[in-house]
Motif scaffolding. Structure first.
Motif, mmCIF file in Angstrom:
data_model
loop_
_atom_site.group_PDB
_atom_site.id
_atom_site.type_symbol
_atom_site.label_atom_id
_atom_site.label_comp_id
_atom_site.label_asym_id
_atom_site.label_seq_id
_atom_site.Cartn_x
_atom_site.Cartn_y
_atom_site.Cartn_z
ATOM 1 N N THR A 183 0.831 -1.210 0.000
ATOM 2 C CA THR A 183 0.000 0.000 0.000
ATOM 3 C C THR A 183 0.862 1.255 0.000
ATOM 4 O OG1 THR A 183 -1.734 -1.176 1.212
ATOM 5 C CG2 THR A 183 -1.819 1.240 1.227
ATOM 6 N N ALA A 184 1.933 1.233 0.803
ATOM 7 C CA ALA A 184 2.821 2.389 0.880
ATOM 8 C C ALA A 184 3.442 2.697 -0.484
ATOM 9 C CB ALA A 184 3.911 2.154 1.922
ATOM 10 N N PHE A 185 3.901 1.661 -1.175
ATOM 11 C CA PHE A 185 4.528 1.897 -2.476
ATOM 12 C C PHE A 185 3.498 2.292 -3.532
ATOM 13 C CE2 PHE A 185 8.274 -0.091 -0.635
ATOM 14 C CZ PHE A 185 9.284 0.649 -1.213
ATOM 15 N N ASP A 186 2.274 1.802 -3.399
ATOM 16 C CA ASP A 186 1.220 2.249 -4.313
ATOM 17 C C ASP A 186 0.963 3.745 -4.124
ATOM 18 O OD1 ASP A 186 0.938 -0.265 -5.352
ATOM 19 O OD2 ASP A 186 -0.840 -0.788 -4.172
ATOM 20 N N LEU A 187 0.900 4.178 -2.868
ATOM 21 C CA LEU A 187 0.694 5.598 -2.579
ATOM 22 C C LEU A 187 1.870 6.430 -3.103
ATOM 23 C CD1 LEU A 187 -0.630 5.226 1.064
ATOM 24 C CD2 LEU A 187 -1.917 6.215 -0.845
ATOM 25 N N TYR A 188 3.075 5.888 -2.945
ATOM 26 C CA TYR A 188 4.266 6.587 -3.437
ATOM 27 C C TYR A 188 4.196 6.749 -4.958
ATOM 28 C CZ TYR A 188 9.239 7.584 -4.217
ATOM 29 O OH TYR A 188 10.421 8.146 -4.584
ATOM 30 N N ALA A 189 3.777 5.683 -5.653
ATOM 31 C CA ALA A 189 3.671 5.757 -7.113
ATOM 32 C C ALA A 189 2.616 6.785 -7.535
ATOM 33 C CB ALA A 189 3.319 4.378 -7.680
ATOM 34 N N GLU A 190 1.504 6.827 -6.814
ATOM 35 C CA GLU A 190 0.477 7.826 -7.106
ATOM 36 C C GLU A 190 1.037 9.240 -6.887
ATOM 37 O OE1 GLU A 190 -3.052 7.028 -4.856
ATOM 38 O OE2 GLU A 190 -3.052 4.910 -5.398
ATOM 39 N N GLY A 191 1.833 9.395 -5.844
ATOM 40 C CA GLY A 191 2.464 10.686 -5.592
ATOM 41 C C GLY A 191 3.378 11.106 -6.725
ATOM 42 N N GLU A 192 4.141 10.158 -7.266
ATOM 43 C CA GLU A 192 5.031 10.482 -8.390
ATOM 44 C C GLU A 192 4.245 10.934 -9.609
ATOM 45 O OE1 GLU A 192 7.588 6.985 -8.795
ATOM 46 O OE2 GLU A 192 9.231 8.250 -8.060
ATOM 47 N N ASP A 193 3.107 10.259 -9.879
ATOM 48 C CA ASP A 193 2.278 10.665 -11.021
ATOM 49 C C ASP A 193 1.780 12.099 -10.837
ATOM 50 O OD1 ASP A 193 2.597 8.258 -12.293
ATOM 51 O OD2 ASP A 193 0.757 7.382 -11.478
ATOM 52 N N LEU A 194 1.316 12.409 -9.642
ATOM 53 C CA LEU A 194 0.829 13.759 -9.370
ATOM 54 C C LEU A 194 1.967 14.779 -9.443
ATOM 55 C CD1 LEU A 194 -1.496 12.834 -6.388
ATOM 56 C CD2 LEU A 194 -2.260 13.804 -8.561
ATOM 57 N N GLU A 195 3.140 14.390 -8.973
ATOM 58 C CA GLU A 195 4.293 15.294 -9.030
ATOM 59 C C GLU A 195 4.659 15.608 -10.469
ATOM 60 O OE1 GLU A 195 9.024 15.408 -7.718
ATOM 61 O OE2 GLU A 195 7.732 13.782 -7.008
ATOM 62 N N ARG A 196 4.641 14.582 -11.321
ATOM 63 C CA ARG A 196 4.971 14.805 -12.730
ATOM 64 C C ARG A 196 3.990 15.771 -13.387
ATOM 65 N NH1 ARG A 196 6.911 9.329 -12.639
ATOM 66 N NH2 ARG A 196 4.787 8.514 -12.852
ATOM 67 N N ARG A 197 2.751 15.776 -12.905
ATOM 68 C CA ARG A 197 1.741 16.683 -13.472
ATOM 69 C C ARG A 197 1.776 18.054 -12.796
ATOM 70 N NH1 ARG A 197 -1.829 12.029 -13.019
ATOM 71 N NH2 ARG A 197 -3.054 13.096 -11.407
ATOM 72 N N GLY A 198 2.686 18.244 -11.862
ATOM 73 C CA GLY A 198 2.814 19.531 -11.196
ATOM 74 C C GLY A 198 1.802 19.761 -10.088
ATOM 75 N N GLU A 199 1.067 18.722 -9.687
ATOM 76 C CA GLU A 199 0.073 18.854 -8.619
ATOM 77 C C GLU A 199 0.756 18.534 -7.283
ATOM 78 O OE1 GLU A 199 -3.856 17.189 -9.556
ATOM 79 O OE2 GLU A 199 -3.062 16.732 -11.549
ATOM 80 N N TYR A 200 1.592 19.465 -6.839
ATOM 81 C CA TYR A 200 2.470 19.192 -5.708
ATOM 82 C C TYR A 200 1.720 19.039 -4.382
ATOM 83 C CZ TYR A 200 5.912 20.764 -9.120
ATOM 84 O OH TYR A 200 6.669 20.909 -10.239
ATOM 85 N N ASP A 201 0.624 19.785 -4.210
ATOM 86 C CA ASP A 201 -0.112 19.657 -2.957
ATOM 87 C C ASP A 201 -0.741 18.281 -2.823
ATOM 88 O OD1 ASP A 201 -1.738 20.228 -5.107
ATOM 89 O OD2 ASP A 201 -3.132 21.490 -3.963
#
Length: 378
Positions: free
Chosen positions: A37-55
């Motif tokens: 679950t932790a790594f899934d959340l981390y991967a979702e965070g990376e996708d959002l980061e790439r789109r510039g949705e930092y919050d």
């Protein structure tokens, strides 16, 4: 104790090998599920980061950090990086520092930390930081507490290498997995407390969190154990759990200034200055003569640039405890920030060095610069 754990414990006496394997497997599956679950959340965070949705990315990275049992430098770095990109280099610095404490060769974290530091210098926020109290609180006979959290300059300690997994015989596994079944309950609790204290002293924070959680489960009325668990949760990035534990400790013992002092220290670490002032204030109202409270409140004011408030507090502390090294250095920093002439600063630096202050190299370099400017001693 949950029904599942009780069932495992009772069945052990009759079906040792089979039940032990099942319970251990259940625990392992739970750990693996949390990791997934932790790594899934981390991967979702990376996708959002790439789109510039930092919050939104920050929320995912924080959730991953809360979920994972182990402290991972990459998770800490990403939380710090999102704070940095969202315009909060001061909070980012906290997470960069922790990532580098766990992984000193983490070059990306090191580079971003330096950028954050330079930003804060330009903003006039960062200066030589004041020392918070390093004096250990009193130790209870069965619940020893350890050195109060040092902020904002915790010692950088490389975590010990992971141990090699060993295949345990049945009796060994029983002792490791079910210590409450060995000897009397009091002995089992004492042994768990000893393991928790050793892990804390060695700054093995994940092990400390697990061990103190078991102590609290067996002795829920033990306020000092709750404070230790709160500290371990904070050091492993589980801020929400940490603050929940501080809240529980306050509810159990609202007149204990140590509870508010440690919660205030935790607020400083997370950058919640308003809450830190509130809890230092509560600790001070409960124990007006507590120099540790006065010192840490003064350090907070000093690090925020409130030199007048900090100067008053540190002068009060030095008048009460002229032989206490941290207050001497903090008073010197407050005097400098307030614009005092060098001859007023020098005696306090000399006293700090004479009293064996921990930041000796910094103090000696500062004293040398003042003397080269012709300050001398009075």
């Amino acid at each position: 104790m949950t029904f599942r754990r009780l069932l495992c414990g009772l069945a052990l006496g009759a079906l040792a090998a089979g039940t032990l394997t099942s319970c251990a497997a259940d625990r392992q599956r739970a750990v693996e599920q949390r990791r997934t679950t932790a790594f899934d959340l981390y991967a979702e965070g990376e996708d959002l980061e790439r789109r510039g949705e930092y919050d939104l990315a920050l929320q995912k990275y924080r959730a991953a950090l809360e979920m994972e049992v182990l402290e991972r430098p990459a998770f800490l770095y990403k939380v710090g990086r999102m704070h940095h990109l969202l315009g909060d280099p001061e909070r980012a610095l906290l997470f960069y520092d922790r990532a580098l404490e766990l992984a000193p060769d983490f070059s990306m974290a090191s580079a971003q930390r330096e950028l954050a530091r330079l930003q804060l210098v330009e903003q006039g926020v960062v200066r030589d930081r004041a020392e918070l109290d390093a004096t250990p609180p009193p130790r209870a006979p069965l619940a020893p507490t350890v050195e109060a959290p040092l902020f904002p300059t915790p010692p950088a300690v490389r975590p010990p290498s992971a141990t090699v997994h060993e295949s345990l015989a049945g009796a060994q596994a029983r002792t490791i997995l079910f210590p409450e079944l060995q000897g009397t309950p009091a002995t089992a609790l004492d042994d768990e407390r000893r393991r928790a204290t050793e892990a804390t002293d060695a700054r093995r924070w994940t092990d400390a969190a697990l061990a103190w959680a078991r102590v609290v489960e067996q002795a829920p009325e033990d306020v000092s154990a709750r404070l230790e668990l709160a500290r371990a949760y904070l050091r492993t990035g589980r801020t929400r759990r940490s603050f929940d534990m501080y809240e529980a400790a306050v509810q159990m013992d609202p007149a204990n200034p140590e509870v508010h002092l440690q919660w205030a220290n935790a607020c400083v670490e997370t950058g919640d200055w308003r809450a830190a002032v509130e809890h230092y204030g509560r600790a001070r109202s409960l124990d007006p003569d507590n120099v540790r409270v006065l010192n840490n409140l003064g350090a907070l004011h000093l690090n925020r640039g409130n030199f007048g408030e900090s100067l008053t507090l540190f002068r009060d502390i030095v008048a009460r405890r002229p032989d206490w090294a941290p207050a001497r250095l903090n008073l010197a920093l407050a005097l400098e920030g307030y614009g005092a002439p060098a001859p007023e600063i020098v005696p306090h630096l000399e006293a700090y060095l004479r009293l064996g202050g921990a930041r000796r190299d910094e103090a000696e370099n500062w004293l040398l610069r003042l003397r080269q400017l012709g300050a001398g001693t009075q």
